[in-house]
Design a protein around this motif. Sequence first.
Motif, PDB file in Angstrom:
ATOM      1  N   MET A 215     103.634 100.450  45.485  1.00  0.00           N
ATOM      2  CA  MET A 215     103.543 100.023  44.391  1.00  0.00           C
ATOM      3  C   MET A 215     104.698 100.717  43.535  1.00  0.00           C
ATOM      4  O   MET A 215     105.029 100.193  42.681  1.00  0.00           O
ATOM      5  N   ASP A 216     105.327 101.861  44.033  1.00  0.00           N
ATOM      6  CA  ASP A 216     106.317 102.621  43.290  1.00  0.00           C
ATOM      7  C   ASP A 216     107.684 101.891  43.496  1.00  0.00           C
ATOM      8  O   ASP A 216     108.724 102.130  42.658  1.00  0.00           O
ATOM      9  N   GLU A 218     110.277  99.415  42.831  1.00  0.00           N
ATOM     10  CA  GLU A 218     110.407  98.281  41.808  1.00  0.00           C
ATOM     11  C   GLU A 218     111.286  97.256  42.432  1.00  0.00           C
ATOM     12  O   GLU A 218     111.333  96.257  41.892  1.00  0.00           O
ATOM     13  N   TYR A 318      99.882  93.078  47.354  1.00  0.00           N
ATOM     14  CA  TYR A 318     100.671  94.128  46.593  1.00  0.00           C
ATOM     15  C   TYR A 318     101.480  93.677  45.369  1.00  0.00           C
ATOM     16  O   TYR A 318     102.079  94.511  44.490  1.00  0.00           O
ATOM     17  N   GLN A 321      99.220  94.117  42.345  1.00  0.00           N
ATOM     18  CA  GLN A 321      99.102  95.436  42.318  1.00  0.00           C
ATOM     19  C   GLN A 321     100.241  96.041  41.455  1.00  0.00           C
ATOM     20  O   GLN A 321     100.589  96.865  40.451  1.00  0.00           O
ATOM     21  N   ARG A 322     101.691  95.674  42.016  1.00  0.00           N
ATOM     22  CA  ARG A 322     102.782  96.067  41.631  1.00  0.00           C
ATOM     23  C   ARG A 322     103.127  95.468  40.364  1.00  0.00           C
ATOM     24  O   ARG A 322     103.665  96.397  39.299  1.00  0.00           O
ATOM     25  N   SER A 325     101.164  97.828  37.959  1.00  0.00           N
ATOM     26  CA  SER A 325     101.649  98.982  37.764  1.00  0.00           C
ATOM     27  C   SER A 325     102.625  99.023  36.855  1.00  0.00           C
ATOM     28  O   SER A 325     102.910 100.035  36.170  1.00  0.00           O
ATOM     29  N   LYS A 326     103.264  98.130  37.060  1.00  0.00           N
ATOM     30  CA  LYS A 326     104.634  97.812  36.102  1.00  0.00           C
ATOM     31  C   LYS A 326     104.204  97.752  34.553  1.00  0.00           C
ATOM     32  O   LYS A 326     104.871  98.461  33.569  1.00  0.00           O
TER      33      LYS A 326
END
Length: 487
Positions: A215-216, A218, A318, A321-322, A325-326
């Motif tokens: 997730m983190d 980028e 993912y 989810q990414r 998160s962004k």
Amino acid sequence: MKTTKTIATYRRLRSGPLWRLLASDNGPTVIGLLQSHLYETQRTLPSSVLHERVERDLEVLRAQGEDFPQTAQAYIASWLADGYLERRFPVGASSEEYELSTATIDAIRFLSNMVQPHATATESRLALVIQALAKLAEDTDTNKFRRIDRLVAEQARIDKEIDTIQKGQMRVLPHTTALERTQEIISLADSLAGDFRRVRDQFDQLNRELREQLMDNESNRGEVLDSLFAGIDLISDSEAGRTFSAFWRLLTDPEQSATLEQALDDVMSREFITQMGTKDRQFLLRLTRVLLEQGGSVHDVLQTFARSLKHFVQSREYLEQRRLSKLLREAQRTALALKDDVRAPEKMPYTLELTGSRIRSLSQWVLYDPSLQSLPEDMSFGETPYIDLESVGELVAQSEIDFRALKGNIRDVLKVCAQASIGEILELYPAVQGLGSVVGLLALGSLHGYNSNTCETVSWFGQDEVPRSARIPKIFFLQERVHELSE
């Protein structure tokens, strides 16, 4: 500074569930309740069963003057939030299940060692240290001449011992020393079985860390993502995964398993075992099964985490989810940029539409009427079923108690135990006929057993495969009366 680091470490532990549980005002009561329901008898319980049992104990405590005003559900929810319990929903289960957290298990073992402290120094513990160090020194020695000399000396010692045994001068451990070594083995095996929970927690933490890295990151492709697309099982290839895989291979190795089973059978047939307590004898009898069950559960968790992580990547979940998160990070950065320009009580020219749900009254529900779905034709008679001799035999077996098999089970248990209760017999030989087997053992116990005027809880599975339990008189079958149980 070393002292500062130590203090920081202890402060971190002080905020953890283990220290908080031991230091809490109701710690003794909480630990006692959790130990009796999720440690001594069963390690997992459905939520409804745990709520019922804890509520029953709370009623007893309130009758004794203890102050527990809340319900069992409220206390269990609090213990879950504090990290004393863990809640899971196994595949195929009808409801969620509770089990103790690793911190609570460590607290129970810590207090148990205080109640029954371990001997400060014993011959067996010293011998174990010496043997382990000698084996380590031997296995790490690169000098082939020294290793050959040790093997020759060991061969001479073995030949001398064989010659001594052939002359009738066989050395046998005294019962006290044998019991001492057995207790050391039980203590080591119990801690070994408890390590499985800690390994499972490590896998859980590793699974979360890998997802966080996905997730983190980028960029389009990260290290974790490249490894997963390359077919690498990051969880199995981790340090914890490799360590457990090696242990699991050793535990499931046919030769090692046969050695363990044979050693347990030999030890249980020794005379000094009769001087041990029933709990320790039961632990030895179930050692292989306990190790395989707990190791198997960790193995299943390992495989589940690995499959779920691969599915998470292969299904492109993912990416969504990414993206979320962004968006959250962008909203946080925008809020931080505006915090000096917009005050908290200041009214903003924006209307946020709240989501809602449609609420309907129960009186608007319509009951199901089977007559509206009935078929227009009349009911027809079914064909007469065919009953063979095998079916008749099964019906007779279900209706009559097999006392011959029950007596055989009791005799088998009394071969290695001086006495055994009905509950202990059912643990080794489950109730094949369900309640009928329990009733049969009670009938045999009333004729050939000893009633201790106490009660115990026994469990069995009905014909519908639903687990059931009951409290029965605690009746012991004695080895000196085994002749009464002959066919």
